[in-house]
Design an enzyme around this catalytic site. Sequence first.
Site, PDB file in Angstrom:
ATOM      1  N   ASP A  24       0.781  -1.252   0.000  1.00 28.22           N
ATOM      2  CA  ASP A  24       0.000   0.000   0.000  1.00 28.22           C
ATOM      3  C   ASP A  24       0.810   1.300   0.000  1.00 28.22           C
ATOM      4  OD1 ASP A  24      -1.901  -1.939   0.212  1.00 28.22           O
ATOM      5  OD2 ASP A  24      -2.781  -1.247   2.086  1.00 28.22           O
ATOM      6  N   LYS A 129      -6.784  -4.682  -3.225  1.00 29.29           N
ATOM      7  CA  LYS A 129      -7.448  -5.401  -2.136  1.00 29.29           C
ATOM      8  C   LYS A 129      -8.451  -4.483  -1.430  1.00 29.29           C
ATOM      9  CE  LYS A 129      -3.637  -4.471   1.088  1.00 29.29           C
ATOM     10  NZ  LYS A 129      -4.294  -3.564   1.991  1.00 29.29           N
ATOM     11  N   CYS A 162      -2.266  -2.694   7.562  1.00 26.40           N
ATOM     12  CA  CYS A 162      -2.231  -3.611   6.414  1.00 26.40           C
ATOM     13  C   CYS A 162      -0.986  -4.488   6.371  1.00 26.40           C
ATOM     14  CB  CYS A 162      -2.404  -2.819   5.127  1.00 26.40           C
ATOM     15  SG  CYS A 162      -4.067  -2.133   5.007  1.00 26.40           S
TER      16      CYS A 162
HETATM   17  C1  C5J Z   1      -3.195   0.551   5.496  1.00 26.76           C
HETATM   18  C2  C5J Z   1      -4.884   1.789   6.680  1.00 26.76           C
HETATM   19  N1  C5J Z   1      -2.716   0.385   4.267  1.00 26.76           N
HETATM   20  N2  C5J Z   1      -4.055   2.196   7.635  1.00 26.76           N
HETATM   21  N3  C5J Z   1      -4.445   1.074   5.620  1.00 26.76           N
HETATM   22  O1  C5J Z   1      -2.534   0.259   6.476  1.00 26.76           O
HETATM   23  O2  C5J Z   1      -6.060   2.070   6.739  1.00 26.76           O
END
Ligand code: C5J
Length: 221
Positions: A24, A129, A162
């Site tokens: 991400d 995702k 994530c």
């Molecule tokens: C991720 C989030 N990518 N913190 N998402 O960690 O909402």
Amino acid sequence: MPTISARPCNFDFDPQTTALVVIDMQRDFIEQGGFGASLGNDVTRLQAIVPTVQRLIEGFRAADMPVIHTRECHLPDLSDCPDFKRDRGNPSLRIGDQGPMGRLLIRGEPGADIIDAVKPIAGENVIDKPGKGAFYATDFARILQRHHSQHLVFAGVTTEVCVQTTMREANDRGYHCLLARDATESYFAEFKQATIEMIEAQGGIVGFTTTTDQILEALGG
Ligand code: C5J
């Protein structure tokens, strides 16, 4: 078998079955005006790890080992986004709302894309995702099988959400997991620290942790 100096014990790996999973690294989490900032977070904390993530990715590419990228994002009609996920946190902008980088966390919008510094190159898989974990409602497991992956090195953001969720999912599925401590970050320093401690505790209950330098050294870079 090559080994990476790690905590709480060394990480033995076979380069033929090892992949880097970059979680991400999206504009929506790392740049001003995105989803992370809409929740009131300081995105500069995440920007600080970009050069390290870049170095790790380049090391895997140079060793001809797979790099797999993920993006947290939703379908434009939000059919894969639970209502509570949109509403939680009382954000200034919600998922799907129009922001400066397009609709927040929506597949195909500029904000949902990976930042330029660590953009995937041709041939690298990108997993979109809808959840925090990369296995839920995606082809991730099939892609790992195609690469014959058994050892996974993790980087990206955010550490306790994530990254940790995916690492735990992978651990339960029998993958050997290693987190690059300096190539992951959280909006909350204490959450990152706690996540690292949780992973390392009890003999490495969900995996191991190390540094980017140690990984690159083991890859011969
Ligand atoms: C991720 C989030 N990518 N913190 N998402 O960690 O909402």
